[in-house]
Enzyme design. Structure first.
Site, PDB file in Angstrom:
ATOM      1  N   ASN A 163      -2.704   2.302 -10.253  1.00 55.94           N
ATOM      2  CA  ASN A 163      -3.180   1.580  -9.072  1.00 55.94           C
ATOM      3  C   ASN A 163      -3.140   0.088  -9.387  1.00 55.94           C
ATOM      4  O   ASN A 163      -2.801  -0.306 -10.514  1.00 55.94           O
ATOM      5  CB  ASN A 163      -4.598   2.051  -8.693  1.00 55.94           C
ATOM      6  CG  ASN A 163      -5.021   1.526  -7.328  1.00 55.94           C
ATOM      7  OD1 ASN A 163      -4.263   1.625  -6.358  1.00 55.94           O
ATOM      8  ND2 ASN A 163      -6.193   0.945  -7.226  1.00 55.94           N
ATOM      9  N   GLN A 190      -5.078  -9.115  -2.452  1.00 52.29           N
ATOM     10  CA  GLN A 190      -5.168  -8.125  -1.364  1.00 52.29           C
ATOM     11  C   GLN A 190      -6.625  -7.896  -0.951  1.00 52.29           C
ATOM     12  O   GLN A 190      -6.907  -7.612   0.213  1.00 52.29           O
ATOM     13  CB  GLN A 190      -4.555  -6.785  -1.790  1.00 52.29           C
ATOM     14  CG  GLN A 190      -3.049  -6.792  -1.929  1.00 52.29           C
ATOM     15  CD  GLN A 190      -2.606  -7.084  -3.338  1.00 52.29           C
ATOM     16  OE1 GLN A 190      -3.295  -7.748  -4.109  1.00 52.29           O
ATOM     17  NE2 GLN A 190      -1.431  -6.618  -3.707  1.00 52.29           N
ATOM     18  N   ARG A 245      10.628  -1.141  -4.578  1.00 49.37           N
ATOM     19  CA  ARG A 245       9.479  -1.229  -5.494  1.00 49.37           C
ATOM     20  C   ARG A 245       9.422   0.076  -6.311  1.00 49.37           C
ATOM     21  O   ARG A 245       9.677   1.144  -5.766  1.00 49.37           O
ATOM     22  CB  ARG A 245       8.161  -1.419  -4.726  1.00 49.37           C
ATOM     23  CG  ARG A 245       8.072  -2.759  -3.990  1.00 49.37           C
ATOM     24  CD  ARG A 245       6.681  -3.009  -3.452  1.00 49.37           C
ATOM     25  NE  ARG A 245       5.740  -3.374  -4.504  1.00 49.37           N
ATOM     26  CZ  ARG A 245       4.429  -3.496  -4.294  1.00 49.37           C
ATOM     27  NH1 ARG A 245       3.906  -3.256  -3.105  1.00 49.37           N
ATOM     28  NH2 ARG A 245       3.632  -3.855  -5.285  1.00 49.37           N
ATOM     29  N   GLY A 256       0.874  -1.174   0.000  1.00 50.86           N
ATOM     30  CA  GLY A 256       0.000   0.000   0.000  1.00 50.86           C
ATOM     31  C   GLY A 256       0.908   1.220   0.000  1.00 50.86           C
ATOM     32  O   GLY A 256       1.834   1.307   0.822  1.00 50.86           O
ATOM     33  N   ALA A 257       0.624   2.158  -0.915  1.00 48.59           N
ATOM     34  CA  ALA A 257       1.566   3.257  -1.152  1.00 48.59           C
ATOM     35  C   ALA A 257       1.974   4.025   0.115  1.00 48.59           C
ATOM     36  O   ALA A 257       3.173   4.134   0.410  1.00 48.59           O
ATOM     37  CB  ALA A 257       0.992   4.187  -2.218  1.00 48.59           C
ATOM     38  N   ASP A 287      -1.406   4.520  -6.435  1.00 47.12           N
ATOM     39  CA  ASP A 287       0.027   4.403  -6.125  1.00 47.12           C
ATOM     40  C   ASP A 287       0.818   5.568  -6.677  1.00 47.12           C
ATOM     41  O   ASP A 287       1.877   5.914  -6.167  1.00 47.12           O
ATOM     42  CB  ASP A 287       0.587   3.091  -6.667  1.00 47.12           C
ATOM     43  CG  ASP A 287       0.149   1.953  -5.765  1.00 47.12           C
ATOM     44  OD1 ASP A 287      -0.996   1.501  -5.913  1.00 47.12           O
ATOM     45  OD2 ASP A 287       0.927   1.570  -4.870  1.00 47.12           O
TER      46      ASP A 287
HETATM   47  O1  MRU Z   1       0.933  -4.066  -4.523  1.00 44.92           O
HETATM   48  P1  MRU Z   1       0.273  -3.317  -3.404  1.00 44.92           P
HETATM   49  O2  MRU Z   1      -0.552  -4.193  -2.516  1.00 44.92           O
HETATM   50  O3  MRU Z   1       1.258  -2.455  -2.646  1.00 44.92           O
HETATM   51  O4  MRU Z   1      -0.739  -2.321  -4.142  1.00 44.92           O
HETATM   52  C1  MRU Z   1      -1.514  -1.467  -3.349  1.00 44.92           C
HETATM   53  C2  MRU Z   1      -2.495  -0.689  -4.135  1.00 44.92           C
HETATM   54  O5  MRU Z   1      -2.540  -0.768  -5.334  1.00 44.92           O
HETATM   55  C3  MRU Z   1      -3.358   0.283  -3.386  1.00 44.92           C
HETATM   56  O6  MRU Z   1      -4.583   0.428  -4.030  1.00 44.92           O
HETATM   57  C4  MRU Z   1      -2.658   1.645  -3.327  1.00 44.92           C
HETATM   58  O7  MRU Z   1      -1.372   1.530  -2.798  1.00 44.92           O
HETATM   59  C5  MRU Z   1      -3.418   2.625  -2.535  1.00 44.92           C
HETATM   60  S1  MRU Z   1      -3.422   2.141  -0.841  1.00 44.92           S
HETATM   61  C6  MRU Z   1      -3.780   3.283   0.181  1.00 44.92           C
END
Ligand code: MRU
Length: 348
Positions: A246, A195, A88, A46-47, A236
């Protein structure tokens, strides 16, 4: 409240998200290498949560280094930033958080290396609290678009597990629930690493918010049957033109929502905007291990062991499909390049 990460007993405590929902396991991280591994392996994801974790990781990276001058301090800091920034590539919050810490430390011109170390931890804690605050404000602004009895479709996980507070898209939903609105959430499972199924369904159940899990491929039928009032997702990275990177599958949802006249909202803090990128096509998209597609979350093989797979972790939704972007400052509506610029201007 659920906390993805916390600074406790001189180390970074992290809820290992790869083990949810079967087990609630907290890890104690003391080394920058462990933080790097945790970000890369999605133990934290999550970003905003990635950015906060990196900020603490940066402190862990310099904590025990023998640093005798400011020059040495900033040289080692830069090395550690480069290391964490390579964990990442898509979520801009990672780079934003590291840059924020560096900029603020550079401004403390009177301090030597030992004091700068102490300040690095203080700044990481402040960044964490700041994200918590941004989530609360975003959630409050989001109420404008969530009516009572709303049936909301969401994608991936954007709640407390993904941020330093109650979340972005899921934060808006938490707030609606806390304000006494009746909400019904459809959570996309979010292949390949689930997720939505593993994390969003867990968060909804902890908060006792009615939720139903759907496979990613079911969204169109759900909308055709008029079961969705609005879609809210996180982001993201958002480029200056209003394109939103995203979790993979977000773009499908946005197209589907447009076809069915369902409003499609993005909730993201200003720390997720990257105004150095003018167009969505320039956002770097992470490609992950093919095994994530071959298997169901590291377990059963669902195809031939040698099957070739394509595994981009994110997609980019173009601005024309986005009804509004909810931030801690309010809601931004089209035409995006202009309104985004004005929104940032207001927030100076
Ligand atoms: O690969 P991830 O689980 O890090 O991806 C997360 C997402 O795509 C979320 O939608 C994004 O980070 C927003 S979370 C507040």
């Amino acid at each position: 409240m659920i906390q993805a990460v916390a600074w406790k007993n001189d180390c970074l405590e992290m809820l290992d998200q790869t083990q949810l929902p079967s087990a609630t396991v907290y890890l104690q991280l003391r080394q920058i290498e462990e933080v790097f591994e945790a970000i890369q392996k999605l133990r934290v994801r999550g970003a905003p949560a990635i950015g906060i974790t990196a900020a603490y990781g940066l402190y862990l990276g310099i904590r025990d280094a023998a640093l005798n001058s400011r020059e040495e301090f900033f040289q080692v800091l830069e090395e550690k930033i480069r290391c964490l920034a390579s964990a990442r590539p898509t979520a801009v919050n990672l780079f934003w958080a590291l840059q924020e810490i560096k900029n603020k430390l550079e401004r403390l011109t009177e301090l030597g290396p030992a004091e700068l170390k102490t300040h690095a931890l203080r700044l990481a804690k402040e960044l964490h609290e700041d994200d918590c605050d941004r989530c609360a404000r975003m959630a409050a602004h989001g109420q404008e678009v969530v009516p009572n009895n709303a049936r909301i479709l969401t994608h991936c996980n954007t709640g407390a597990l993904a941020t330093g507070g109650i979340g972005t898209a899921l934060g808006v939903i938490y707030q609606a629930h806390m304000a006494g609105k009746k909400v019904q959430v459809y959570a996309d499972e979010t292949r390949p690493v689930l997720q939505g199924a593993r994390l969003t369904m867990w968060e909804l159940s902890v908060a006792q918010i009615p939720g139903q899990l759907v496979c990613d491929s079911m969204a169109a039928a759900l909308m055709q049957q008029k079961k969705v009032d609005l879609v809210i997702v996180g982001a993201d990275r958002i480029s200056a033109d209003g394109s939103v990177a995203n979790k993979i599958g977000t773009y499908n949802l946005a197209i589907t929502a447009r076809y069915h006249n369902v409003p499609f909202y993005v909730a993201a803090p200003l720390s997720t905007f990257d105004l150095t990128i003018s167009h969505g096509s320039q956002i770097p998209i992470e490609t992950r291990d093919e095994d994530e597609v071959r298997r169901v979350f590291d377990k059963s093989l669902i195809t031939l062991p040698e099957a070739k797979c394509w595994n981009p972790a994110f997609d980019v939704t173009p601005p024309e499909l986005i009804t509004g972007i909810i931030t801690e400052r309010g809601i931004i509506y089209p035409p995006y390049p202009e309104t985004i610029r004005a929104h940032f201007h207001e927030s100076q």
